[in-house]
Design a protein around this motif. Structure first.
Motif, PDB file in Angstrom:
ATOM      1  N   LEU A 191       2.251   1.718  -3.506  1.00  0.00           N
ATOM      2  CA  LEU A 191       1.213   2.421  -4.563  1.00  0.00           C
ATOM      3  C   LEU A 191       1.293   3.973  -4.315  1.00  0.00           C
ATOM      4  O   LEU A 191       1.098   4.804  -4.985  1.00  0.00           O
ATOM      5  N   THR A 192       1.068   4.169  -2.902  1.00  0.00           N
ATOM      6  CA  THR A 192       0.989   5.745  -2.518  1.00  0.00           C
ATOM      7  C   THR A 192       2.141   6.486  -2.946  1.00  0.00           C
ATOM      8  O   THR A 192       2.185   7.496  -3.399  1.00  0.00           O
ATOM      9  N   GLY A 193       3.358   5.816  -2.890  1.00  0.00           N
ATOM     10  CA  GLY A 193       4.821   6.506  -3.122  1.00  0.00           C
ATOM     11  C   GLY A 193       4.938   6.725  -4.566  1.00  0.00           C
ATOM     12  O   GLY A 193       5.164   7.678  -5.200  1.00  0.00           O
ATOM     13  N   CYS A 194       4.451   5.528  -5.384  1.00  0.00           N
ATOM     14  CA  CYS A 194       4.323   5.680  -6.883  1.00  0.00           C
ATOM     15  C   CYS A 194       3.505   6.557  -7.289  1.00  0.00           C
ATOM     16  O   CYS A 194       3.848   7.386  -8.184  1.00  0.00           O
ATOM     17  N   ALA A 195       2.263   6.883  -6.759  1.00  0.00           N
ATOM     18  CA  ALA A 195       1.380   7.850  -7.215  1.00  0.00           C
ATOM     19  C   ALA A 195       1.912   9.246  -6.826  1.00  0.00           C
ATOM     20  O   ALA A 195       1.744  10.189  -7.688  1.00  0.00           O
ATOM     21  N   GLY A 196       2.480   9.241  -5.654  1.00  0.00           N
ATOM     22  CA  GLY A 196       3.081  10.640  -5.556  1.00  0.00           C
ATOM     23  C   GLY A 196       4.373  11.099  -6.249  1.00  0.00           C
ATOM     24  O   GLY A 196       4.491  12.237  -6.757  1.00  0.00           O
ATOM     25  N   LEU A 243       0.864  -1.253  -0.129  1.00  0.00           N
ATOM     26  CA  LEU A 243       0.033   0.086   0.280  1.00  0.00           C
ATOM     27  C   LEU A 243       0.853   1.273   0.005  1.00  0.00           C
ATOM     28  O   LEU A 243       0.571   2.178  -0.589  1.00  0.00           O
ATOM     29  N   SER A 244       1.864   1.285   0.835  1.00  0.00           N
ATOM     30  CA  SER A 244       2.914   2.392   0.785  1.00  0.00           C
ATOM     31  C   SER A 244       3.550   2.433  -0.605  1.00  0.00           C
ATOM     32  O   SER A 244       3.809   3.633  -0.901  1.00  0.00           O
TER      33      SER A 244
END
Length: 422
Positions: free
Chosen positions: A79-84, A76-77
């Motif tokens: 995915l969040t980091g990739c999106a950011g 989950l982190s």
């Protein structure tokens, strides 16, 4: 009957019994690998080591569920980091803060769709995660391809697919980047470097989360000295078994990694604090201070192991760990900590300052060098990215080996300056 057995299936109970039997066999066999023990000392070590390695640990099925939760949180982190990261490359660099970090942003940006950028970012993140723990990943792969039953759940099933994604995705990503790299070199440098650093940070995050979940609810029958006995027993056995390879750098690196990991577990062990009341701050501080001294003593053994020049030096480290194991089994903490270094507020402050000096210098250089006269915008942005990323890598703990840091650092150098020179 303990409370754990009420919530497990017959298959889980059989696996737990098999795990206990395997630990019993391991302790009974490996205690004979420690030379110089009398029959009485060996008889005292066997039950204490067995309880610390098996009975004092969480059940296998509970450990698996916690490891799966840590892996899910890491994904989950990711995915969040990739999106950011994708947002920053496409939108964030055009904001006021982004314009301060990146001086030149063309209208077309990276020249590819966000979907293509995401597909490129995934194998780069995986490559960073694999490089930062490269020796450990190789051991996991060898065990998984040889006998996967000997590897803890989650590691081979995460490492093997990760390797497949890297082997397929990285060549395709390199070819795709090469076609459109000239459109905005600085943007591609940002994407490559931050993706590699994000992968390295995610691995460390998974380790920290897993350790935290293990310590939040330890096994109810875990004793206060179990973690110390377990770390000393496994370290002593591994060192004596590796005596024939005392001059092999890879073996020494692996042994040091095990000792350092055990030192962290001893230092963060919360089991001794279960009987302490909330208002007994002095007692809590005393217990923590004692375990921190033991952890620091283990780190001293790790550093001594890196400086052995002869078999006699190696044997002195082994004999010292054996003496510590005997003291821990006998609950003689005075003897166990007799040669431990004193931990004061000043020494802990110096340790933190020494750890932060390198990253602070790298970050300061990354902010100042691009502003110097004669440094162009594109080379200046590349230098800033490299130094800031190096500062982030320098913040990773000492358990991350220098070889792994060198692998990632080399990848960053090639990603940035190799393409600029081309």
């Amino acid at each position: 009957m303990d409370i754990w057995s009420r919530f497990i299936t017959r298959r889980q109970a059989d696996r737990e019994t098999e795990n206990e039997n395997s630990w019993r066999r391991y302790v009974l066999l490996r205690v004979h690998d420690i030379p110089g023990l009398t029959a009485q000392e060996r008889g005292a070590i066997i039950p204490a080591a067995y309880h610390a390695c098996s009975d004092g640990q969480l059940p296998v099925w509970s450990w698996e569920r916690r490891a799966a939760a840590a892996l899910a949180l890491t994904l989950l982190s990711a995915l969040t980091g990739c999106a950011g990261l994708l947002w920053f490359v496409n939108r964030g660099v055009r904001t006021e803060l982004g314009s301060w970090l990146v001086s030149h942003v063309p209208v077309e940006g990276l020249g590819t769709s966000v979907r293509t950028q995401a597909l490129i970012t995934v194998p780069l993140i995986g490559l960073g995660a694999l490089l930062i723990r490269f020796p450990t990943s190789l051991r996991i792969l060898r065990s998984a391809l040889g006998d996967g039953s000997r590897v803890a759940w989650g590691l081979p099933y995460a490492t093997v697919p990760l390797l497949a994604v890297i082997l397929v995705g990285c060549p395709w990503a390199a070819a795709t980047i090469a076609d459109v790299y000239a459109s905005w070199p600085t943007g591609w440098n940002i994407l490559i470097v931050l993706a590699l650093v994000l992968g390295a940070v995610l691995v460390r995050l998974m380790v920290v989360v897993d350790s935290w979940m293990q310590s939040v609810r330890p096994a109810p029958w875990n004793r206060s000295d179990d973690e110390a006995i377990r770390t000393l027993f496994l370290s002593t056995v591994n060192l004596y078994r590796s005596r024939g390879d005392w001059d092999a750098p890879s073996e020494i690196s692996f042994l040091r990694y095990q000792i350092d990991a055990g030192a962290r577990r001893v230092e963060t062990n919360r089991v001794p604090l279960r009987a302490v009341r909330f208002r007994e701050r002095g007692l809590r501080t005393e217990i923590r201070h004692r375990h921190r001294k033991l952890a620091e003593q283990l780190r001293l053994h790790s550093r001594s192991l890196a400086q052995v020049h002869s078999l006699a030096d190696y044997d002195r480290v082994c004999d010292s760990l054996r003496a510590g194991l005997l003291a821990a089994v006998g609950s003689d903490w005075d003897e166990l900590l007799r040669h431990a270094p004193e931990l004061t507020a000043a020494s802990q402050f110096r340790r933190a300052a020494n750890r932060l000096t390198g990253p602070v210098v790298l970050v300061a250089a990354g902010l100042v060098i691009p502003l110097l006269p004669g440094v162009g915008p594109v080379p200046g942005d590349s230098v800033r990215i490299l130094l800031l990323a190096s500062g982030a890598l320098a913040l990773l703990p000492a358990a991350t080996t220098d070889l792994a840091r060198g692998n990632v650092q080399g990848a960053l150098d090639k990603a940035l300056f190799g393409k600029n020179q081309a």
